[in-house]
Design an enzyme around this catalytic site. Structure first.
Site, short mmCIF file in Angstrom:
data_model
loop_
_atom_site.label_atom_id
_atom_site.label_comp_id
_atom_site.label_asym_id
_atom_site.label_seq_id
_atom_site.Cartn_x
_atom_site.Cartn_y
_atom_site.Cartn_z
N SER A 107 0.68 -0.91 -0.26
CA SER A 107 0.09 -0.05 -0.36
C SER A 107 0.98 1.23 0.08
O SER A 107 1.41 1.61 -1.16
CB SER A 107 -0.88 -0.27 1.26
OG SER A 107 -2.15 0.99 1.24
N HIS A 254 -7.75 -6.15 0.40
CA HIS A 254 -6.66 -4.94 0.75
C HIS A 254 -5.54 -5.72 1.33
O HIS A 254 -4.55 -5.54 0.97
CB HIS A 254 -6.95 -3.24 0.94
CG HIS A 254 -5.92 -2.73 0.89
ND1 HIS A 254 -5.70 -1.83 0.04
CD2 HIS A 254 -4.98 -2.25 1.65
CE1 HIS A 254 -4.43 -1.40 0.26
NE2 HIS A 254 -4.10 -1.09 1.42
#
Length: 279
Positions: A107, A254
């Site tokens: 990320s 995610h």
């Protein structure tokens, strides 16, 4: 979880002295081995990667990054930009650039890893042009692994930093990477919010500057149901890779890498071998 500095005890090679930016939770394997640097997500800390360090410590010397403003660095100011994070990690890694190096970022950490890779390649190129080879160790970079992040060349309207703390915590909760009970705890929120705000602001203000594509191999990993990153957006990293490029999708959102740890560890081991960094 107790954190350990880079002078972890036990078998394996000794490393440079402690640095607040780096942790080595597990001893380095005996004999030649690459160094694998793990860079956390927004609001994340070095301890998040403890299980990955444990699983990969037989194959690489694993260093995890600890950004200021969290855990044992809670009293320090949160970096105000991706560039400031790159500056800190780059300086901390200088004593470690004497062998094969691979960067892994998830990320926000993918952006930090990418910009760090750019800097190391630029230094290696400058050293070569000056006839000094890789005396600084900048030529030690063997590859970049990015996870859970769309190409830096792409932006979405939702990239903007949430307008207030409630929206910020709601977005964090929607990614299913934090226990909802912790997000409801006022004490926990007070601890994480400064770093979370600063990290989200850093990502919001980041822009990918024009520059040459990376020469080292690039490997991209993502969750196939990630609401923040589509598969095409993840594959768009290809435009930033001049050399070998690999993409792998995994079931999950995610934070797929926590759910699919064994598969991710296998993928990283394969990348270490294909990068020519494995012992």
């Amino acid at each position: 979880m107790t954190t350990a500095h880079t002078t972890a005890e036990g078998a394996g090679r000794p490393g440079p002295g402690p640095d607040p930016w780096l942790r080595r939770f597990h001893p380095a394997p005996p004999g030649p081995a690459p160094r694998l640097v793990l860079l956390p997500h927004a609001g994340g800390n070095a301890s998040y990667y403890f299980p990955f360090s444990q699983a990969l410590s037989a194959y690489a010397e694993v260093l995890t990054v600890q950004y200021p403003g969290r855990q044992d660095r809670l009293a320090e100011p949160v970096p105000g930009s991706i560039g400031a994070m790159v500056d800190g990690v780059h300086q901390a890694l200088r004593p470690w650039l004497d062998g094969p190096l691979v960067l892994f970022g998830h990320s926000m950490g993918a952006l930090v890893a990418f910009e760090l890779a750019r800097r190391l390649e630029a230094e290696a190129g400058a050293g070569s042009e000056a006839g000094s080879g890789s005396r600084t160790g900048s030529g030690s970079l063997r590859g970049l692994i990015v996870s859970g992040r769309r190409s830096p060349l792409l932006r979405r309207a939702e990239d903007a930093c949430p307008p207030d703390d409630d929206a910020l915590l709601a977005q964090l909760g929607s990614l299913a990477g934090t226990d909802p009970r912790l997000l409801a705890d006022d004490g926990f929120k007070e601890l994480i919010l400064p770093a979370l705000r600063g990290d989200y602001r850093a990502v919001d203000e980041y822009r990918c500057a024009p520059g040459p594509a990376l020469r080292v191999p690039v490997s991209v990993l993502c969750g196939e149901q990630d609401p923040r990153v589509s598969v095409p957006e993840a594959m768009a990293w290809r435009e930033l890779a001049a050399g070998a490029f690999t993409f792998r999708g995994f079931p999950g959102g995610h934070f797929y890498l926590a759910e699919r740890q064994d598969a991710v560890v296998r993928a990283v081991r394969e990348d270490l071998a294909s990068f020519g960094a494995a012992a």
